[in-house]
Design an enzyme around this catalytic site. Sequence first.
Site, short mmCIF file in Angstrom:
data_model
loop_
_atom_site.label_atom_id
_atom_site.label_comp_id
_atom_site.label_asym_id
_atom_site.label_seq_id
_atom_site.Cartn_x
_atom_site.Cartn_y
_atom_site.Cartn_z
N SER A 70 10.57 47.83 72.69
CA SER A 70 10.05 49.03 72.01
C SER A 70 10.20 50.29 72.84
CB SER A 70 8.61 48.85 71.56
OG SER A 70 7.97 47.93 72.34
N LEU A 125 -5.79 46.82 68.52
CA LEU A 125 -5.55 45.40 68.20
C LEU A 125 -5.21 44.61 69.46
CD1 LEU A 125 -3.52 45.70 64.88
CD2 LEU A 125 -5.97 45.57 65.27
N SER A 127 -2.90 45.07 72.02
CA SER A 127 -1.55 44.72 72.45
C SER A 127 -1.56 44.49 73.96
CB SER A 127 -0.56 45.82 72.07
OG SER A 127 -0.98 47.04 72.60
N ASP A 172 -10.82 40.18 74.58
CA ASP A 172 -9.47 40.29 74.03
C ASP A 172 -8.57 39.17 74.55
OD1 ASP A 172 -10.57 42.55 73.07
OD2 ASP A 172 -9.35 43.95 74.22
C1 GLA Z 1 -11.66 46.69 74.51
C2 GLA Z 1 -11.87 45.76 75.70
C3 GLA Z 1 -12.77 44.56 75.34
C4 GLA Z 1 -14.04 45.01 74.63
C5 GLA Z 1 -13.71 46.00 73.52
C6 GLA Z 1 -14.96 46.58 72.92
O1 GLA Z 1 -10.90 46.05 73.52
O2 GLA Z 1 -10.64 45.27 76.19
O3 GLA Z 1 -13.05 43.83 76.50
O4 GLA Z 1 -14.96 45.53 75.54
O5 GLA Z 1 -12.90 47.08 73.95
O6 GLA Z 1 -15.73 45.59 72.32
#
Ligand code: GLA
Length: 387
Positions: A70, A125, A127, A172
Amino acid sequence: MEFTYQSVRNHFVERFNAEPMLIRSPGRINLIGEHTDYNDGLVMPAAIDKEIIFAVAPSYNHTSKIFALSFNEIFEVDVQNPQPVSDPPWANYLLGIVRQLVDLGHTLKPFTCVFGGNIPPGSGLSSSAALECGFAFALCELNAVQLSRTEIAKIGQWSEHNFVGVRCGIMDQFANMMGKENHLIQLDCQSLEYQYLPIDLSAYSIVLFNSGVKHSLASTEYNTRRAECEEGVQILKELDPSIKTLRDVSLNLLDNNRSVFSDLVFNRCKYIVEEIARVQRASVDLLQGDLQSFGKRMYETHDGLSKLYKVSCDELDYLVSLVRNNPEILGARMMGGGFGGCTVNLIKNRAVKSTIEQVSSAYRKQFNIDIESYVVHIANGTSLISS
Ligand code: GLA
């Protein structure tokens, strides 16, 4: 630009003249439990069918190269002694993984890698977790390094803290590695115990509206929120030395000691304590199949994030306000770190098309932005496609 398995593989073959191993690494949604992960709280994320594809193979000329489709950029990695770089920024997510694997005592063969996918960057999301964990998984496969999925998630988080500079929680990376089709993950970020909660989406769709806004202050403000929560914990520790994180705090304790906090720190702590309780109630809703009640809690989460935690923005607030009184939409809220990115909406199937049309047209009028919307499905975590 979006890249498929086939296009990532073909680019790899053209560039490196070898057949690669292919790995898919998904983005994530989070239905409820926002900013609770780094406060030892509960979250309810899931991996989705938007992903980054990695093509990797050993390199036989002693150099390791990564090509980012990308960005149309190539980067050479020192696998013995990787260090953070100022440019290109995307390399740091990956360099931190190499660093951590080396520091854990693994010897990595030189490699070649091409990656690309369809997770819109800056859309909330994650990435970034997909980059970190997919790449860590790929290097483990290539070097026969045996690590558990949770260990890979932690390596991803380490890279984000130390090479990217965002002190993120574990949500995440955990969702990326542990996702399961048709299930939400209820994760306790204190113990890392988790449970898969089935969610019956036969009559509903998960729709994301991408505000198209990426505020540059997002990562600075993220670290600031974390520091504000820690400040709250320091104050609370003086009241009760057994308190280690906001997970150990009740709303009563906060309310009864309102005067020892600044308004700002009080509001941050109040939101987190309420949100942790909300996830617990939302989990009961799910088990009882009560998506109506679950949806109401999503709106409450949005209000808390917007008014108390202050990580929303006009665009996200507007997107939620557009659907709030529509009975076809069970719940909606901003999702992820905040200051832009997507809202997540739980919409009755029959109303998906009309809602997308209404939201798109209103948003264009208000902000002159053509909104992107995604109907997403809950998918499995990072996996090998072909070796
Ligand atoms: C980002 C962080 C997560 C979490 C969210 C909020 O995505 O990477 O660890 O804290 O924000 O919930």
